[in-house]
Design a protein around this motif. Structure first.
Motif, PDB file in Angstrom:
ATOM      1  N   UNK A 111      25.723  22.679   0.998  1.00  0.00           N
ATOM      2  CA  UNK A 111      24.714  21.830   0.358  1.00  0.00           C
ATOM      3  C   UNK A 111      24.849  21.910  -1.155  1.00  0.00           C
ATOM      4  N   UNK A 112      24.117  21.046  -1.832  1.00  0.00           N
ATOM      5  CA  UNK A 112      24.119  21.046  -3.292  1.00  0.00           C
ATOM      6  C   UNK A 112      23.688  22.402  -3.831  1.00  0.00           C
ATOM      7  N   UNK A 113      22.870  23.128  -3.076  1.00  0.00           N
ATOM      8  CA  UNK A 113      22.397  24.443  -3.520  1.00  0.00           C
ATOM      9  C   UNK A 113      23.512  25.484  -3.524  1.00  0.00           C
ATOM     10  N   UNK A 114      24.621  25.188  -2.858  1.00  0.00           N
ATOM     11  CA  UNK A 114      25.753  26.125  -2.810  1.00  0.00           C
ATOM     12  C   UNK A 114      26.776  25.870  -3.916  1.00  0.00           C
ATOM     13  N   UNK A 115      26.569  24.837  -4.720  1.00  0.00           N
ATOM     14  CA  UNK A 115      27.555  24.434  -5.726  1.00  0.00           C
ATOM     15  C   UNK A 115      27.174  24.984  -7.095  1.00  0.00           C
ATOM     16  N   UNK A 116      28.081  25.719  -7.714  1.00  0.00           N
ATOM     17  CA  UNK A 116      27.890  26.202  -9.084  1.00  0.00           C
ATOM     18  C   UNK A 116      28.326  25.098 -10.038  1.00  0.00           C
ATOM     19  N   UNK A 117      27.457  24.756 -10.987  1.00  0.00           N
ATOM     20  CA  UNK A 117      27.685  23.553 -11.785  1.00  0.00           C
ATOM     21  C   UNK A 117      27.602  23.816 -13.285  1.00  0.00           C
ATOM     22  N   UNK A 118      28.578  23.294 -14.017  1.00  0.00           N
ATOM     23  CA  UNK A 118      28.560  23.275 -15.481  1.00  0.00           C
ATOM     24  C   UNK A 118      28.888  21.855 -15.933  1.00  0.00           C
ATOM     25  N   UNK A 119      28.231  21.408 -16.986  1.00  0.00           N
ATOM     26  CA  UNK A 119      28.482  20.069 -17.496  1.00  0.00           C
ATOM     27  C   UNK A 119      29.370  20.069 -18.727  1.00  0.00           C
ATOM     28  N   UNK A 120      29.329  18.957 -19.466  1.00  0.00           N
ATOM     29  CA  UNK A 120      30.227  18.795 -20.614  1.00  0.00           C
ATOM     30  C   UNK A 120      29.480  18.678 -21.947  1.00  0.00           C
ATOM     31  N   UNK A 121      28.168  18.935 -21.936  1.00  0.00           N
ATOM     32  CA  UNK A 121      27.389  18.720 -23.156  1.00  0.00           C
ATOM     33  C   UNK A 121      27.758  19.678 -24.287  1.00  0.00           C
ATOM     34  N   UNK A 122      28.378  20.811 -23.951  1.00  0.00           N
ATOM     35  CA  UNK A 122      28.781  21.762 -24.997  1.00  0.00           C
ATOM     36  C   UNK A 122      30.195  21.524 -25.525  1.00  0.00           C
ATOM     37  N   UNK A 123      30.887  20.525 -24.949  1.00  0.00           N
ATOM     38  CA  UNK A 123      32.252  20.240 -25.406  1.00  0.00           C
ATOM     39  C   UNK A 123      32.187  19.502 -26.743  1.00  0.00           C
ATOM     40  N   UNK A 124      32.927  19.999 -27.724  1.00  0.00           N
ATOM     41  CA  UNK A 124      32.927  19.402 -29.059  1.00  0.00           C
ATOM     42  C   UNK A 124      34.302  18.838 -29.392  1.00  0.00           C
ATOM     43  N   UNK A 125      34.350  18.114 -30.503  1.00  0.00           N
ATOM     44  CA  UNK A 125      35.631  17.596 -30.989  1.00  0.00           C
ATOM     45  C   UNK A 125      36.584  18.745 -31.298  1.00  0.00           C
ATOM     46  N   UNK A 126      36.029  19.894 -31.725  1.00  0.00           N
ATOM     47  CA  UNK A 126      36.870  21.076 -31.973  1.00  0.00           C
ATOM     48  C   UNK A 126      37.549  21.543 -30.696  1.00  0.00           C
ATOM     49  N   UNK A 127      36.794  21.565 -29.580  1.00  0.00           N
ATOM     50  CA  UNK A 127      37.380  21.969 -28.297  1.00  0.00           C
ATOM     51  C   UNK A 127      38.524  21.037 -27.905  1.00  0.00           C
ATOM     52  N   UNK A 128      38.308  19.752 -28.102  1.00  0.00           N
ATOM     53  CA  UNK A 128      39.332  18.765 -27.772  1.00  0.00           C
ATOM     54  C   UNK A 128      40.578  18.980 -28.619  1.00  0.00           C
ATOM     55  N   UNK A 129      40.378  19.169 -29.927  1.00  0.00           N
ATOM     56  CA  UNK A 129      41.510  19.344 -30.840  1.00  0.00           C
ATOM     57  C   UNK A 129      42.292  20.615 -30.527  1.00  0.00           C
ATOM     58  N   UNK A 130      41.569  21.700 -30.236  1.00  0.00           N
ATOM     59  CA  UNK A 130      42.247  22.957 -29.915  1.00  0.00           C
ATOM     60  C   UNK A 130      43.035  22.832 -28.607  1.00  0.00           C
ATOM     61  N   UNK A 131      42.488  22.106 -27.634  1.00  0.00           N
ATOM     62  CA  UNK A 131      43.209  21.886 -26.389  1.00  0.00           C
ATOM     63  C   UNK A 131      44.477  21.073 -26.641  1.00  0.00           C
ATOM     64  N   UNK A 132      44.364  20.031 -27.462  1.00  0.00           N
ATOM     65  CA  UNK A 132      45.534  19.194 -27.764  1.00  0.00           C
ATOM     66  C   UNK A 132      46.622  19.984 -28.470  1.00  0.00           C
ATOM     67  N   UNK A 133      46.223  20.914 -29.313  1.00  0.00           N
ATOM     68  CA  UNK A 133      47.210  21.738 -30.011  1.00  0.00           C
ATOM     69  C   UNK A 133      48.008  22.590 -29.038  1.00  0.00           C
ATOM     70  N   UNK A 134      47.437  22.854 -27.882  1.00  0.00           N
ATOM     71  CA  UNK A 134      48.125  23.632 -26.840  1.00  0.00           C
ATOM     72  C   UNK A 134      48.725  22.724 -25.764  1.00  0.00           C
TER      73      UNK A 134
END
Length: 460
Positions: free
Chosen positions: A246-269
């Motif tokens: 069920x939905x109660x068994x699913x561990x969930x994280x969203x994307x609201x904390x993702x920043x342009x810095x995270x994107x840029x650092x990922x692209x650098x790798x």
């Protein structure tokens, strides 16, 4: 069980207009199969259009005509689609639910959707639904009711829009052992992250763009916090592993904390960030997760752009399978709904049902403490001497091995050793226990030099 209507026993009319009940499996090819719609929004209106405009061709495919006999919605007076007969519109959802051969539930949410679907099944109607939240919460109850009442429950559109993923898990791979499914199952978040990656947009700007283009709701919480993908993960896990999840068994994280810095650092790798739904049947039990992940840019999922969805299924005999296509939108989702309607209608003509959904296992749920991965953690800090030493010691105290540290040293007019400038500090770990990693991050956040919430990304 309620009185069985004509989805279990076919009807025919004599010359006086009286209804003659025919035994199951015997039908009059001229008698329409009654289709009731609950909801006439983005998807429901397109289903009504296809049923109306392709009526003759659908009859040829099925062997019997389909006829819309009722459309229930909140405000019938506001419905202005030219292909919808206004005399079919009503607010009486219960009547439509219990006076149909096939009920198409497209109102969403838990209630009254659950009650109406159960009433329809108990009255002898088969049900087609796109309601992911309903199935993620009450799926086993609904599947069991359909089986007990000898009718169908189909829901291809509940996972992945137009992508045929549910049917392969339910039927094509039922002779194999599926061990994992992972993929991008939410078009809104994929569009936002893709815009952040390709155009360098901040999250809020990308979200507003998605809303302006109709990819995100006015209240996007269910998408950006991962709830929509979590509902789909629960459904997929239940089907893939033949066990209630069920939905109660699913561990969930969203994307609201993702920043342009995270994107840029990922692209650098040479990586991209995607929100993944991941279900695994492993040695510790079933794990169902939704989280933003770092994906190598040469992986097929990295090339899934815009609002498209994609899913990888791994099975013991079939090995790896990939499903890709439009994951949202009125017409694509209506295509999946119509596929289910035609399938169910064919079963009615033939006097039977499709394969029931087997929930013969009750597998344990794997605790978070059994999860291991490499992580990239981004902190926002007020820079001053000794910070790196303090953070490194905290990681070491929790037995979490650091693979590398990157500090965003922007040009500053101040002398070396200046204290207080805000910087981005990113710590990449080796494979480690996720519970320990999160405890470590929690302790680091207790330092007074850490600002706001950190970003935690798993390496794929």
């Amino acid at each position: 069980m309620g009185q069985v209507n004509s989805s279990a026993q076919r009807r025919a009319q004599d010359e006086d207009g009286q209804v003659e009940v025919l035994p199951k499996g015997i039908h009059d090819s001229s008698t329409p199969i009654r289709v009731g719609l609950l909801g006439v929004g983005t998807v429901g209106s397109q289903v009504a259009r296809i049923l109306t405009e392709q009526k003759e061709e659908l009859q040829q495919r099925i062997g019997q005509p389909l006829e819309i006999t009722g459309i229930a919605c909140r405000n019938p007076e506001k419905v202005a689609f030219p292909w919808i007969d206004k005399t079919l519109l009503t607010t009486d959802t219960k009547y439509v639910a219990t006076h149909s051969d096939i009920l198409v539930e497209l109102i969403g949410g838990l209630e009254p959707a659950r009650s109406l679907v159960l009433k329809a099944l108990e009255s002898g109607a088969s049900v087609v639904t796109a309601n992911k939240a309903l199935l993620a919460k009450y799926g086993p109850e609904i599947y069991r009711t359909a089986e007990e009442d000898g009718v169908d429950i189909y829901f291809e559109a509940a996972v992945g829009g137009a992508i045929p993923l549910v049917r392969p898990l339910r039927e094509s791979l039922v002779g194999d052992k599926v061990t994992s499914v992972l993929g991008i199952l939410n078009g809104t978040t994929n569009y936002i992250l893709d815009e952040m990656t390709t155009k360098g947009l901040d999250f809020e700007v990308a979200l507003k763009d998605a809303q302006a283009k109709g990819y995100a709701e006015a209240d996007p919480t269910g998408d950006v916090e991962g709830e929509d993908a979590a509902n789909k993960a629960a459904i997929v896990a239940s089907l893939a592993f033949h066990t209630p999840v069920s939905i109660d068994d699913v561990t969930t994280e969203g994307i609201t904390n993702i920043t342009a810095d995270d994107i840029a650092l990922a692209q650098a790798e040479h990586k991209v960030i995607k929100l993944l739904a991941v279900v695994v049947n492993g040695e510790h039990g079933v794990s169902a997760r939704v989280y933003p992940a770092l994906i190598p840019d040469n992986h097929p999922l990295a090339s899934v752009h815009g609002s498209y969805n994609a899913a990888f299924v791994h099975a013991q005999a079939a090995d790896d399978l990939m499903f890709y296509g439009r994951g949202a939108g009125g017409a694509p989702t209506a295509s999946a709904v119509m596929g289910d309607i035609v399938t169910v209608a064919r079963h009615i003509v033939q006097g039977g049902t499709g394969p029931q959904i087997s929930m013969y296992q009750n597998l344990p749920k794997a605790p978070l403490s059994t999860s291991r991965a490499a992580f990239a953690v981004r902190f926002r800090i007020c820079d001053r001497p000794g910070i790196l030493a303090a953070i490194s010691k905290t990681f070491a105290d929790h037995n979490v091995s650091i693979n590398g540290i990157n500090q965003d040293l922007k040009p500053t007019p101040h002398d070396p050793g200046y204290s207080g400038e805000q910087q981005t500090l990113r710590v990449v770990t080796h494979q480690c226990n996720e519970t320990k990693l999160r405890e470590t991050v929690e302790d680091v956040c207790k330092f007074d030099f850490v600002i706001g919430e950190p970003s935690i990304l798993r390496e794929m």
